[in-house]
Each structure stands twice: as structure tokens, then as C-alpha cells.
Scaffold this motif. Sequence first.
Motif, short mmCIF file in Angstrom:
data_model
loop_
_atom_site.label_atom_id
_atom_site.label_comp_id
_atom_site.label_asym_id
_atom_site.label_seq_id
_atom_site.Cartn_x
_atom_site.Cartn_y
_atom_site.Cartn_z
N ILE A 180 82.99 -20.49 -32.25
CA ILE A 180 83.60 -20.87 -33.51
C ILE A 180 83.51 -22.38 -33.61
O ILE A 180 83.64 -23.08 -32.59
N TYR A 181 83.22 -22.89 -34.79
CA TYR A 181 83.06 -24.34 -34.92
C TYR A 181 83.54 -24.83 -36.28
O TYR A 181 83.74 -24.05 -37.21
N ILE A 182 83.72 -26.13 -36.34
CA ILE A 182 84.12 -26.78 -37.59
C ILE A 182 83.42 -28.13 -37.67
O ILE A 182 83.26 -28.82 -36.66
N LYS A 183 82.96 -28.47 -38.86
CA LYS A 183 82.40 -29.80 -39.12
C LYS A 183 83.47 -30.59 -39.85
O LYS A 183 84.00 -30.13 -40.86
N LEU A 184 83.76 -31.76 -39.33
CA LEU A 184 84.82 -32.58 -39.91
C LEU A 184 84.30 -33.95 -40.32
O LEU A 184 83.42 -34.50 -39.66
N SER A 185 84.89 -34.48 -41.34
CA SER A 185 84.67 -35.87 -41.68
C SER A 185 85.50 -36.70 -40.71
O SER A 185 86.68 -36.39 -40.49
N PRO A 186 84.93 -37.76 -40.14
CA PRO A 186 85.73 -38.62 -39.26
C PRO A 186 86.94 -39.21 -39.98
O PRO A 186 87.93 -39.57 -39.35
N LYS A 187 86.88 -39.27 -41.29
CA LYS A 187 88.00 -39.81 -42.08
C LYS A 187 89.23 -38.91 -42.03
O LYS A 187 90.33 -39.35 -42.32
N LEU A 188 89.05 -37.64 -41.67
CA LEU A 188 90.19 -36.72 -41.62
C LEU A 188 91.09 -36.97 -40.42
O LEU A 188 92.26 -36.61 -40.43
N ASP A 189 90.55 -37.53 -39.36
CA ASP A 189 91.34 -37.89 -38.19
C ASP A 189 92.13 -36.71 -37.61
O ASP A 189 93.31 -36.81 -37.31
N VAL A 190 91.45 -35.56 -37.49
CA VAL A 190 92.10 -34.38 -36.91
C VAL A 190 91.34 -33.84 -35.70
O VAL A 190 91.69 -32.79 -35.17
N SER A 191 90.33 -34.55 -35.25
CA SER A 191 89.54 -34.08 -34.11
C SER A 191 90.42 -33.81 -32.90
O SER A 191 90.25 -32.80 -32.20
N GLU A 192 91.37 -34.69 -32.62
CA GLU A 192 92.24 -34.52 -31.45
C GLU A 192 93.04 -33.22 -31.52
O GLU A 192 93.28 -32.58 -30.50
N TRP A 193 93.44 -32.84 -32.72
CA TRP A 193 94.20 -31.59 -32.89
C TRP A 193 93.36 -30.42 -32.40
O TRP A 193 93.85 -29.55 -31.68
#
Length: 144
Positions: A107-120
Motif C-alpha cells: 500500500i502506498y501514498i504519494k504526498l506533496s512535501p508541503k503537506l508535512d505528514v510524512s512522519e505520521w
Amino acid sequence: MIELDAINPNNLKILEVINEKCFDPEIIIFPTSFYKDTISVGPLAQYAYFNQVCVGAVRCKKETHNKSHKIQILSLAVLPAYRNRSIGTKLLEYACETAAEGKAKEIYIKLSPKLDVSEWFIHRGFIIDESSKTEDSVLLSKKL
């Protein structure tokens, strides 16, 4: 109490409202087709209810590459007033369980670095795919 329930044609508009309240339109805009296609993904789209109030949602899609299945999380959102109550975690766990039941390997997700939720996501077992990192997106994945 947190409960999950299906997204259906009668409550589809709620997904749009949740996404509008949770995502900055300068970072993420969901096209009309995103909402139209939501009904067809069945259990890969769920609402989260907190004390019988709809406060979050997850929307995924299934991908098949060389007979191997993956699930992409397209949207996972919890209204700001209801964050830090494990609602997002419950939605993510549901998505992971549903993906595994459907024989997905990842399972994966692509995130914008601007969202700042990678650590979550990292705290929930996802890892950053450094090779796919760009200025505009970061891919986080979890093996199932």
C-alpha cells in the motif's frame, strides 16, 4: 467511539466537503472524476464517524502490475477539530487490512512535501522511497 462506514451515492458529497476542509487547494485539487469513481471502488472508500458524526474519510484505488496488486491511498483526511483521536490511524489500518484481504502486496501514498505528514505515515510503518522523491512529491509505502 470511532466507526467506519461505506461511501455510497447518497453520502458522496460528504467526501468532497471533508477534502475541501482538510486540503489546501493550492496543494491538492481532486477532479470531478475522483468523486465519480469513488463509488466504484467499493470497500476501498470509507468514512470515519466519531460519536455518529462523519469526520474523516479514506479513498484508495487498486493497481495491478504484472499480476501483482498494490493499493494507492488517494485521500486520507480527518477534519482538523477531530485530529489526534486515532481516527486517521483507524482509517489507515482499515485501508491496510482491506488491501491485504484483496491480496495486495503493498500500500502506498504519494504526498506533496508541503503537506508535512510524512512522519505520521512513517510512525505507522511506511517507508520513504528515496528513488521516487522529487521536488513535488514523496512516495511512502508499506509492505503487506
